[in-house]
Scaffold this motif. Structure first.
Motif, short mmCIF file in Angstrom:
data_model
loop_
_atom_site.label_atom_id
_atom_site.label_comp_id
_atom_site.label_asym_id
_atom_site.label_seq_id
_atom_site.Cartn_x
_atom_site.Cartn_y
_atom_site.Cartn_z
N ALA A 363 32.91 -17.27 -18.67
CA ALA A 363 32.78 -16.37 -17.52
C ALA A 363 33.80 -15.24 -17.60
CB ALA A 363 32.96 -17.15 -16.23
N ASN A 364 33.50 -14.14 -16.90
CA ASN A 364 34.46 -13.05 -16.71
C ASN A 364 35.23 -13.34 -15.42
OD1 ASN A 364 33.49 -11.38 -18.92
ND2 ASN A 364 31.67 -11.03 -17.65
N TYR A 365 36.56 -13.39 -15.50
CA TYR A 365 37.35 -13.82 -14.34
C TYR A 365 38.05 -12.66 -13.64
CZ TYR A 365 36.45 -18.66 -15.37
OH TYR A 365 35.80 -19.85 -15.55
N TYR A 366 38.13 -12.83 -12.31
CA TYR A 366 38.82 -11.89 -11.44
C TYR A 366 39.72 -12.74 -10.55
CZ TYR A 366 34.78 -9.16 -12.95
OH TYR A 366 33.81 -8.54 -13.71
N PHE A 367 41.00 -12.76 -10.85
CA PHE A 367 41.95 -13.62 -10.14
C PHE A 367 42.51 -12.88 -8.94
CE2 PHE A 367 42.15 -14.58 -14.72
CZ PHE A 367 41.66 -15.88 -14.69
N THR A 368 42.51 -13.53 -7.78
CA THR A 368 42.96 -12.86 -6.57
C THR A 368 43.53 -13.89 -5.59
OG1 THR A 368 42.29 -11.30 -4.84
CG2 THR A 368 40.66 -12.94 -5.50
N LYS A 369 43.75 -13.48 -4.36
CA LYS A 369 44.33 -14.38 -3.36
C LYS A 369 43.90 -13.97 -1.97
CE LYS A 369 48.72 -11.94 -2.52
NZ LYS A 369 48.44 -10.73 -3.34
N ALA A 370 43.93 -14.93 -1.06
CA ALA A 370 43.75 -14.64 0.36
C ALA A 370 45.07 -14.11 0.91
CB ALA A 370 43.33 -15.90 1.10
N GLU A 378 48.24 -14.04 -7.40
CA GLU A 378 47.15 -13.79 -8.36
C GLU A 378 47.65 -13.71 -9.81
OE1 GLU A 378 48.43 -9.71 -6.79
OE2 GLU A 378 48.21 -11.75 -6.02
N LYS A 379 48.85 -13.18 -10.01
CA LYS A 379 49.40 -13.11 -11.37
C LYS A 379 49.72 -14.51 -11.89
CE LYS A 379 51.54 -8.54 -10.76
NZ LYS A 379 52.83 -7.80 -10.78
N MET A 380 50.27 -15.33 -11.02
CA MET A 380 50.57 -16.71 -11.40
C MET A 380 49.28 -17.47 -11.73
SD MET A 380 52.89 -19.46 -9.29
CE MET A 380 54.23 -18.26 -9.23
N LEU A 381 48.26 -17.24 -10.91
CA LEU A 381 46.97 -17.89 -11.16
C LEU A 381 46.40 -17.46 -12.51
CD1 LEU A 381 44.54 -19.59 -10.35
CD2 LEU A 381 43.69 -17.65 -9.01
N LYS A 391 39.97 -15.97 -19.07
CA LYS A 391 40.54 -14.63 -19.20
C LYS A 391 39.92 -13.66 -18.21
CE LYS A 391 41.33 -15.40 -24.14
NZ LYS A 391 40.98 -14.99 -25.51
N GLY A 392 40.76 -12.72 -17.74
CA GLY A 392 40.27 -11.71 -16.82
C GLY A 392 41.41 -10.90 -16.23
N LYS A 393 41.08 -10.10 -15.23
CA LYS A 393 42.06 -9.25 -14.55
C LYS A 393 42.49 -9.90 -13.24
CE LYS A 393 40.08 -4.88 -16.28
NZ LYS A 393 39.51 -3.57 -15.85
N TYR A 394 43.59 -9.41 -12.68
CA TYR A 394 44.00 -9.92 -11.37
C TYR A 394 44.07 -8.79 -10.36
CZ TYR A 394 48.58 -8.63 -13.38
OH TYR A 394 49.62 -7.97 -13.99
N PHE A 395 43.85 -9.15 -9.09
CA PHE A 395 43.72 -8.18 -8.01
C PHE A 395 44.45 -8.71 -6.77
CE2 PHE A 395 40.17 -7.93 -10.84
CZ PHE A 395 39.92 -6.56 -10.99
N GLU A 396 45.01 -7.78 -5.99
CA GLU A 396 45.81 -8.18 -4.83
C GLU A 396 44.96 -8.74 -3.69
OE1 GLU A 396 48.42 -5.17 -3.47
OE2 GLU A 396 49.71 -5.24 -5.24
N ASP A 397 43.69 -8.35 -3.62
CA ASP A 397 42.84 -8.90 -2.56
C ASP A 397 41.42 -9.06 -3.07
OD1 ASP A 397 40.95 -6.63 -1.36
OD2 ASP A 397 42.89 -5.70 -1.85
#
Length: 429
Positions: A363-370, A378-381, A391-397
């Motif tokens: 899958a293509n991943y988008y790591f984020t957080k509530a 999200e960076k830790m995740l 693997k993927g990018k991370y986002f603040e929301d």
């Protein structure tokens, strides 16, 4: 105070488990009992059904409420947490409680705040019980918040106690084995009150048997009396053929909650209905069939394999522990899509490693957080996920992540958002 002022007061003054975790958890029922005593014990003024379990208790609560409404009963429904509006927690016949009630209740109960220092959940439970008493409901379906034995809802004497299943979640509070978790959930079993177990495994069966024997409570394992023989999809509804073992009858139900995990919840609900019928509740087959087709409309349930958009398909699901994620992966095997775009975020106290080990590396991943203190960065995740080949990018929301996923996805792709109820709640689409 205005409604906005009242909510701000409740959120800021009272410790919330959803925000700060275990520090907000009160390990006894004293506060809830005293709050309700100050309200002249509203929980004694209506009949109730009590539902606990690791997964599925929200769906079972809503489905059962929909059936009771359709059968003509004025039905209260208490669930948590909410997705968009605090008032989702407290409904009568699918209609949220009024803002005025919340304002008035908070003003009335304020003298107890300093004396008891209650948690947010303790207040909302007392609030729900008071509302149902004021509304003179015929019955209220009450979902536990966490566990059962020490859960704030566990001061009711219900018509039925229902435990959907047992899995690993909130282990830091409920225990690190299935037996320990089952013991906590079994705490809702009451003297002489029928107890229904939705799913059972070898480790949990004796725990429930012991608890039921101690309380002289009839114990019913739903899987022994109903099973889904076959299922498929029809107009985005789950079509399930269910066998009633007792009567050797087959019935077909259409459910507007299309997740295949609902095949397990249907079995639990049908056993609950059967037990209610034995107690004299007037619920007919046509009431069940009619209600299942429109659970979302009747109760306002959202976030269970819910499609928000087509081309590309965007689906949200509140699965947030290993057992829930396993069910989600089973669902994905039934779906047709080209690529999977997975937007995930978790709270810190989940068993993240177990969940990440289950997820597909393709899958293509988008790591984020509530947006709450309990949320895992999200960076830790992303770092934890990389160890598992994800693997993927991370986002603040979550909405930034969703925007990126929709931009990158082709029409035949699938975008799935999961991992936290609070993450799903923040989706704007």
């Amino acid at each position: 105070m205005t409604y906005a002022d009242t909510l701000a007061y409740l959120y800021e003054q009272l410790p919330m488990f959803s925000r700060i975790g275990t520090d907000a958890y009160k390990k006894d029922l004293t506060n809830t009992k005293q709050l309700c005593a100050a309200l002249n014990n509203p929980q004694k003024k209506f009949k109730s059904i009590h539902i606990a379990g690791t997964n599925g208790k929200g769906s079972v609560s809503h489905i059962l409420a929909a059936i009771l409404q359709t059968a003509g009963y004025k039905t209260g429904l208490y669930t948590s947490p909410h997705l968009k509006d605090f008032r989702e927690r407290i409904k009568v016949n699918g209609i949220m409680c009024t803002e005025e009630f919340i304002i008035d209740f908070t003003e009335k109960i304020k003298p107890q705040f300093e004396r008891l220092e209650p948690s947010f959940f303790e207040i909302t439970v007392a609030m729900a019980f008071e509302y149902f008493a004021q509304q003179n409901v015929d019955v209220a379906v009450i979902e536990t918040g966490l566990g059962g034995r020490l859960d704030s809802t566990n001061i009711i004497l219900p018509e039925l106690s229902i435990i959907t299943n047992i899995g690993y979640d909130h282990t830091q509070i409920l225990g690190d084995t299935l037996e320990k978790i089952a013991y906590e959930k079994a705490g809702i079993i009451k003297q002489n009150i029928p107890a229904i177990i939705g799913e059972v495994v070898d480790e949990t069966r004796p725990v429930f048997q012991t608890a039921a024997k101690e309380k002289n409570a009839p114990l019913i394992f739903a899987q022994e009396n109903f099973y889904v023989q076959d299922f498929n999809y029809e107009n985005n509804h789950l079509k399930a053929e269910v066998v009633d073992v007792r009567k050797d009858e087959h019935h077909t139900f259409l459910l507007d909650l299309p997740g295949i995990y609902q095949t397990k919840n249907i079995v639990t609900v049908l056993e609950a209905v059967h037990q209610l019928q034995l107690k004299g509740w007037q619920i007919k087959l046509q009431h069940i069939q009619k209600a299942l087709k429109q659970v979302k409309h009747l109760t306002g349930l959202h976030g269970r394999w819910e499609k928000l958009k087509e081309n590309p398909a965007v689906i949200v699901d509140v699965a947030h522990n290993a057992a829930g994620i396993k069910q989600l992966l089973e669902q994905l095997e039934l779906e047709s899509y080209t690529r999977l775009h997975l937007i995930i975020g978790f709270v810190k106290d989940k068993d993240i490693e177990s969940i990440l080990s289950l997820l597909p590396v393709t899958a293509n991943y988008y790591f984020t957080k509530a947006q709450l203190p309990r949320a895992l960065n999200e960076k830790m995740l992303a770092g934890l996920a990389a160890v598992h080949g994800l693997k993927g990018k991370y986002f603040e929301d979550v909405n930034a992540a969703l925007s990126e996923a929709i931009t990158r996805a082709d029409k035949e792709d699938l975008v799935l958002i999961c991992g936290s109820v609070f993450l799903v709640a923040e989706v704007n689409l």
